[in-house]
Design a protein around this motif. Structure first.
Motif, PDB file in Angstrom:
ATOM      1  N   TRP A  10      14.393  -3.317  64.987  1.00 33.17           N
ATOM      2  CA  TRP A  10      14.547  -4.684  65.401  1.00 33.17           C
ATOM      3  C   TRP A  10      13.800  -5.075  67.232  1.00 33.17           C
ATOM      4  N   ILE A  11      14.096  -4.934  68.029  1.00 38.29           N
ATOM      5  CA  ILE A  11      12.452  -4.038  69.369  1.00 38.29           C
ATOM      6  C   ILE A  11      11.692  -4.305  68.734  1.00 38.29           C
ATOM      7  N   ALA A  12      10.952  -3.466  68.299  1.00 42.90           N
ATOM      8  CA  ALA A  12       9.735  -3.160  67.739  1.00 42.90           C
ATOM      9  C   ALA A  12       9.237  -4.213  66.802  1.00 42.90           C
ATOM     10  N   SER A  13       9.906  -4.587  66.417  1.00 39.56           N
ATOM     11  CA  SER A  13       9.373  -5.959  65.227  1.00 39.56           C
ATOM     12  C   SER A  13       9.199  -6.932  66.347  1.00 39.56           C
ATOM     13  N   LEU A  14       9.968  -7.464  67.095  1.00 41.69           N
ATOM     14  CA  LEU A  14      10.381  -9.147  67.976  1.00 41.69           C
ATOM     15  C   LEU A  14       9.295  -8.793  69.191  1.00 41.69           C
ATOM     16  N   VAL A  15       9.262  -7.276  69.997  1.00 44.57           N
ATOM     17  CA  VAL A  15       8.603  -7.210  70.886  1.00 44.57           C
ATOM     18  C   VAL A  15       7.086  -7.171  70.069  1.00 44.57           C
ATOM     19  N   GLY A 131       2.948  -7.280  59.181  1.00 44.31           N
ATOM     20  CA  GLY A 131       3.634  -5.542  59.747  1.00 44.31           C
ATOM     21  C   GLY A 131       5.035  -5.965  59.997  1.00 44.31           C
ATOM     22  N   ALA A 132       5.017  -6.794  61.458  1.00 48.49           N
ATOM     23  CA  ALA A 132       6.030  -6.480  62.012  1.00 48.49           C
ATOM     24  C   ALA A 132       7.245  -7.297  60.905  1.00 48.49           C
ATOM     25  N   ALA A 136      11.139  -5.620  59.660  1.00 49.79           N
ATOM     26  CA  ALA A 136      12.042  -5.567  59.451  1.00 49.79           C
ATOM     27  C   ALA A 136      13.173  -6.093  58.440  1.00 49.79           C
ATOM     28  N   VAL A 137      12.967  -6.766  57.710  1.00 51.11           N
ATOM     29  CA  VAL A 137      13.374  -7.304  56.137  1.00 51.11           C
ATOM     30  C   VAL A 137      13.322  -5.656  55.258  1.00 51.11           C
ATOM     31  N   ALA A 150      14.249 -13.216  60.284  1.00 52.51           N
ATOM     32  CA  ALA A 150      14.307 -14.561  61.177  1.00 52.51           C
ATOM     33  C   ALA A 150      13.496 -13.463  62.473  1.00 52.51           C
ATOM     34  N   ILE A 151      14.059 -12.381  62.800  1.00 49.81           N
ATOM     35  CA  ILE A 151      14.370 -11.311  63.877  1.00 49.81           C
ATOM     36  C   ILE A 151      12.472 -11.904  64.111  1.00 49.81           C
ATOM     37  N   PRO A 152      10.968 -11.128  64.040  1.00 49.19           N
ATOM     38  CA  PRO A 152      10.234 -11.608  64.137  1.00 49.19           C
ATOM     39  C   PRO A 152       9.512 -12.510  64.384  1.00 49.19           C
ATOM     40  N   GLN A 153      10.198 -13.531  63.988  1.00 43.72           N
ATOM     41  CA  GLN A 153       9.135 -15.036  64.014  1.00 43.72           C
ATOM     42  C   GLN A 153      10.316 -15.666  65.026  1.00 43.72           C
ATOM     43  N   MET A 154      11.193 -14.788  65.795  1.00 41.26           N
ATOM     44  CA  MET A 154      11.280 -15.750  67.162  1.00 41.26           C
ATOM     45  C   MET A 154      10.271 -15.042  68.213  1.00 41.26           C
TER      46      MET A 154
END
Length: 447
Positions: A10-15, A131-132, A136-137, A150-154
């Motif tokens: 999650w963090i890798a995708s989001l950050v 990639g992000a 996640a997906v 939705a997490i990388p969209q955040m």
């Protein structure tokens, strides 16, 4: 996979997504406040602003090329390696912008160097989002793909919040100090965020879906060619669906900064704070909307958001025309914070569900980046040009927002709301099914 590992994904995708968009929106906002004075110098301030927004739009047209390059790497070599490359490119370009000499110092070379770094930004962001999202997906449990997608969209809104906070603090400086050096500080400090993002991504593994493709040996030689040959309809759907997600966003979040300050008399700080509050609200709503899409379907939530955008186009401008800071904040919160949230929350997951894993990186990236190029980066430029052409009337801009919504509605009706099942097609199983059919046909022919 345990909860600790999933949190790291999650963090890798989001950050990474947040850092990329922090850099990107930083440019978009400063383009309307500073670059027209320091890099795109012209006797007519409106021309300088148009040139500044043109440089903002330019990177959107390079994004599809970055998408092609990095999605090729992502579908052939892996998601992880691609994400490290894209983040590094973006970080170098943004840091360099903070150090550039101005037009007053080196003349025409100032805008040339700025545009060059802007194009490098575009290449990086072109491959980052896909990639992000897939990170996640493709790791997500079946029943939570909407939430995870939705997490990388955040990251988009978190990046915007960080950029807005940084600029809001800098705008508290005296005008001369802000113009001289204050605007540079967020660009330079972005390097710290990039190093953090690279450190997080270093410890993650390839996604299960990509590993399956690797194990099957069914990696496409030229993902772009296969995507355009067999999945061109899906690419067109993605382009169309992206239009309403991107154009109104840049009008509510970027164009409004120059429009509210130059045309309506609002202060920079009040405008930026309104955008910041709206983006915080939408950041909270995005995972909620993603989770709801797991229950009710991506398509239903997306259509609800698009219809809301159509209905709010004219009221938005009427509300901000009242001249009240509170009304400006309310309009921005409704448009950017509430109506836009379900559209962007489901977009990535919906895209990933219409493409096969073999070309998923390429397919979603093409649709997303071409749609962004056509409708996103051009939105502030189009809105500014419409103001000039129609004597500062907001009516054409409201109609433009409605047009983007109608285009996306047409596209989305071609999507079958599959929610979960598409992503779980094992490539090996599909190949075996195909081999069985071929063998049966051969036997039938012999008999």
């Amino acid at each position: 996979m345990n909860a600790k590992q999933m949190r790291k994904i999650w963090i890798a995708s989001l950050v990474g997504s947040a850092i990329e968009w922090f850099d990107y929106f930083l440019y978009g906002t400063v383009a309307g406040l500073v670059f027209n004075q320091l890099f795109f110098v012209n006797e007519d301030p409106t021309i300088g602003l148009l040139l500044s927004y043109a440089s903002f739009a330019l990177a959107f047209f390079i994004r599809p090329f970055g998408g092609v390059i990095f999605s090729h790497i992502g579908d052939r070599i892996g998601r992880k390696k691609t994400l490290v490359l894209t983040l590094s490119l973006m970080g170098i370009a943004t840091f360099g912008m903070g150090l550039l000499p101005t037009y007053q110092a080196i003349g025409i070379w100032a805008p040339i160097l700025l545009i060059t770094l802007r194009l490098v930004q575009g290449l990086g962001i072109g491959g980052e989002w896909g990639g992000a999202l897939l990170l996640a997906v493709e790791y997500a449990p079946k029943e939570k793909r909407g939430l995870y997608g939705a997490i990388p969209q955040m990251g988009v809104t978190i990046g915007m919040v960080l950029g807005t906070i940084a600029l809001s603090i800098m705008t508290l400086l005296p005008e001369d100090s802000f113009i001289t050096w204050g605007w540079r500080v967020p660009f330079i400090l972005s390097a710290l965020l990039v190093f953090f993002g690279l450190w997080i991504r270093k410890g993650i593994d390839e996604t299960p879906s990509f590993k399956k493709v690797q194990e099957s040996g069914d990696i496409p030689k030229i993902p772009l060619a296969e995507t355009l040959r067999y999945h061109w309809k899906e690419v067109l759907i993605a382009i169309g669906a992206k239009v309403v997600e991107t154009a109104p966003f840049y009008i509510f979040g970027t164009f409004i900064v120059s429009y509210a300050t130059s045309n309506l008399g609002f202060s920079r700080t009040a405008t930026l704070n309104s955008v910041m509050v709206a983006t915080i609200i939408t950041t909270i709503l995005i995972p909620i909307m993603g989770s709801l899409s797991d229950k009710y379907g991506r398509k239903k939530l997306y259509i609800a958001g698009v219809i809301g955008m159509i209905l709010f186009a004219f009221p938005y401008f009427w509300i901000i025309q009242q001249g009240s800071v509170a009304m400006l904040a309310i309009a921005t919160i409704i448009g950017l914070g509430i109506i836009w949230a379900p559209i962007t929350a489901v977009l990535g997951t919906m895209f990933s569900e219409i493409f096969n894993a073999r070309v998923r990186y390429t397919g979603i990236t093409l649709g997303y980046q071409i749609g962004a190029a056509l409708a996103g980066g051009t939105a502030p430029l189009v809105a500014t040009a419409l103001l000039v052409e129609f004597n500062n009337s907001y009516v054409p801009i409201a109609l433009y927002i409605i047009l983007t919504a109608v285009i996306s509605l047409v596209a989305i009706f071609a999507v079958r709301d599959r929610k979960l099942e598409h992503l779980d097609n094992d490539v090996n199983v599909l190949e075996k099914q195909l081999d069985t059919k071929v063998n049966n046909l051969q036997k039938a022919k012999v008999n």
